[in-house]
Design a protein around this motif. Structure first.
Motif, short mmCIF file in Angstrom:
data_model
loop_
_atom_site.label_atom_id
_atom_site.label_comp_id
_atom_site.label_asym_id
_atom_site.label_seq_id
_atom_site.Cartn_x
_atom_site.Cartn_y
_atom_site.Cartn_z
N ALA A 50 0.82 -1.21 0.00
CA ALA A 50 0.00 0.00 0.00
C ALA A 50 0.85 1.26 0.00
CB ALA A 50 -0.93 0.01 1.22
N LEU A 51 1.99 1.22 0.70
CA LEU A 51 2.81 2.42 0.89
C LEU A 51 3.51 2.87 -0.38
CD1 LEU A 51 4.00 4.48 2.95
CD2 LEU A 51 5.87 2.85 3.31
N PHE A 52 4.21 1.97 -1.06
CA PHE A 52 5.07 2.41 -2.14
C PHE A 52 4.34 2.76 -3.44
CE2 PHE A 52 8.55 1.35 0.61
CZ PHE A 52 9.45 2.37 0.30
N PRO A 53 3.26 2.08 -3.82
CA PRO A 53 2.52 2.60 -4.98
C PRO A 53 2.02 4.03 -4.75
CG PRO A 53 1.90 0.34 -4.56
CD PRO A 53 2.77 0.76 -3.41
N LEU A 54 1.61 4.34 -3.53
CA LEU A 54 1.17 5.70 -3.23
C LEU A 54 2.35 6.67 -3.26
CD1 LEU A 54 -1.12 7.61 -2.50
CD2 LEU A 54 -0.72 7.07 -0.08
N ALA A 114 -4.72 13.38 -4.71
CA ALA A 114 -4.68 13.14 -6.15
C ALA A 114 -3.94 11.84 -6.46
CB ALA A 114 -4.01 14.31 -6.85
N ALA A 115 -2.86 11.59 -5.74
CA ALA A 115 -2.10 10.35 -5.94
C ALA A 115 -2.91 9.13 -5.50
CB ALA A 115 -0.79 10.42 -5.15
N ARG A 116 -3.65 9.26 -4.41
CA ARG A 116 -4.48 8.16 -3.93
C ARG A 116 -5.54 7.79 -4.97
NH1 ARG A 116 -4.33 7.16 1.45
NH2 ARG A 116 -4.07 9.37 1.99
N ALA A 117 -6.13 8.80 -5.60
CA ALA A 117 -7.13 8.56 -6.64
C ALA A 117 -6.49 7.86 -7.84
CB ALA A 117 -7.78 9.87 -7.06
N ALA A 118 -5.25 8.25 -8.19
CA ALA A 118 -4.56 7.63 -9.32
C ALA A 118 -4.25 6.16 -9.02
CB ALA A 118 -3.27 8.39 -9.62
N VAL A 119 -3.83 5.86 -7.79
CA VAL A 119 -3.55 4.47 -7.41
C VAL A 119 -4.83 3.64 -7.48
CG1 VAL A 119 -2.89 2.99 -5.47
CG2 VAL A 119 -1.54 5.04 -5.99
N ALA A 120 -5.93 4.18 -6.98
CA ALA A 120 -7.20 3.45 -7.00
C ALA A 120 -7.66 3.19 -8.43
CB ALA A 120 -8.26 4.24 -6.23
N LYS A 122 -5.87 2.59 -10.96
CA LYS A 122 -5.08 1.53 -11.56
C LYS A 122 -5.37 0.16 -10.94
CE LYS A 122 -1.16 4.46 -12.84
NZ LYS A 122 0.29 4.73 -12.65
N GLY A 123 -6.22 0.14 -9.91
CA GLY A 123 -6.55 -1.13 -9.26
C GLY A 123 -5.46 -1.68 -8.38
N ALA A 124 -4.53 -0.83 -7.92
CA ALA A 124 -3.46 -1.27 -7.04
C ALA A 124 -3.99 -1.50 -5.63
CB ALA A 124 -2.33 -0.24 -7.02
N ALA A 125 -3.10 -1.98 -4.75
CA ALA A 125 -3.50 -2.25 -3.37
C ALA A 125 -4.10 -1.00 -2.74
CB ALA A 125 -2.29 -2.72 -2.56
N PRO A 126 -5.19 -1.13 -2.00
CA PRO A 126 -5.83 0.04 -1.39
C PRO A 126 -4.84 0.81 -0.50
CG PRO A 126 -7.23 -1.88 -1.18
CD PRO A 126 -5.91 -2.37 -1.69
N SER A 127 -4.85 2.13 -0.62
CA SER A 127 -3.93 2.95 0.16
C SER A 127 -4.66 3.75 1.22
CB SER A 127 -3.17 3.92 -0.77
OG SER A 127 -4.08 4.76 -1.46
#
Length: 202
Positions: A50-54, A114-120, A122-127
């Motif tokens: 969760a940490l590093f994709p964000l 904005a970064a959290r929305a971008a991660v979501a 892409k379907g990455a691990a929830p941040s």
């Protein structure tokens, strides 16, 4: 120009083999909490996922706004109800931790959102469990540890039981580690870890 905080911050270059006193100013971090042995706990692996994709998404938000930087290495705050779990027994199953990623001081909550929305997207691990918070450590004792993480115990024991009382200090805050080496790529004996302990004058 890409900013590299590892090179700019003086307290990221402690001596090896001896302790130094430094004053660490308030800094912004991404943070996520957990408990248990980092080598075996699925919670720890999930926290990293969760940490590093964000962290990288925040970097790209900043880069798109014209300010690029190097994503900082993993850091952690560590503590236990009985602190001998760090220095002598090394009972990792009892450890509590907060994983950290240091951000430049120009990063705002809006950038992180904005970064959290971008991660979501892409379907990455929830941040959602990762938060933006200021850590103000102030006066600290630190050293550079070279070698395996499991060899830290005697160093921490000397810090707690010798250096701190001999200099009229007491422990204040949580043990902090900054991982400058990559355990996935470097041999254990080549790992470099900053060991940092906030203290106060007794």
């Amino acid at each position: 120009m890409k900013v590299d905080l590892k090179k700019q911050l003086a307290d990221y270059h402690p001596p090896n083999g001896r302790f130094e006193l430094v004053t660490v100013p308030p800094r912004h971090y991404l943070m996520i909490d957990g408990h248990g042995d980092p080598n075996t706990s699925p919670v720890y692996a999930e926290a990293l996922a969760a940490l590093f994709p964000l962290a990288y998404a925040v970097k790209f938000v900043s880069k798109n706004l014209g300010r690029d930087y190097v994503v900082m290495p993993l850091q952690g705050l560590w503590w236990a109800d009985d602190m001998t779990a760090f220095t002598t027994r090394r009972d990792k199953s009892t450890w509590h931790w907060t994983l950290l990623n240091l951000l430049p001081d120009w990063i705002t909550p809006e950038h992180v959102d904005a970064a959290r929305a971008a991660v979501a997207a892409k379907g990455a691990a929830p941040s959602t469990a990762v938060r933006l918070e200021v850590l103000d450590e102030g006066l600290c004792v630190q050293t550079m540890h070279l070698g395996p993480y499991d060899d830290e115990g005697p160093v921490l024991q000397r810090l707690h039981d010798e250096f701190v009382p001999e200099h009229g200090l007491s422990l204040h805050g949580r043990h902090h580690e900054i991982y400058l080496g990559d355990v996935r790529r470097a041999a254990a004996e080549r790992l470099r870890t900053i060991l940092r302990q906030p203290v106060q004058r007794s």
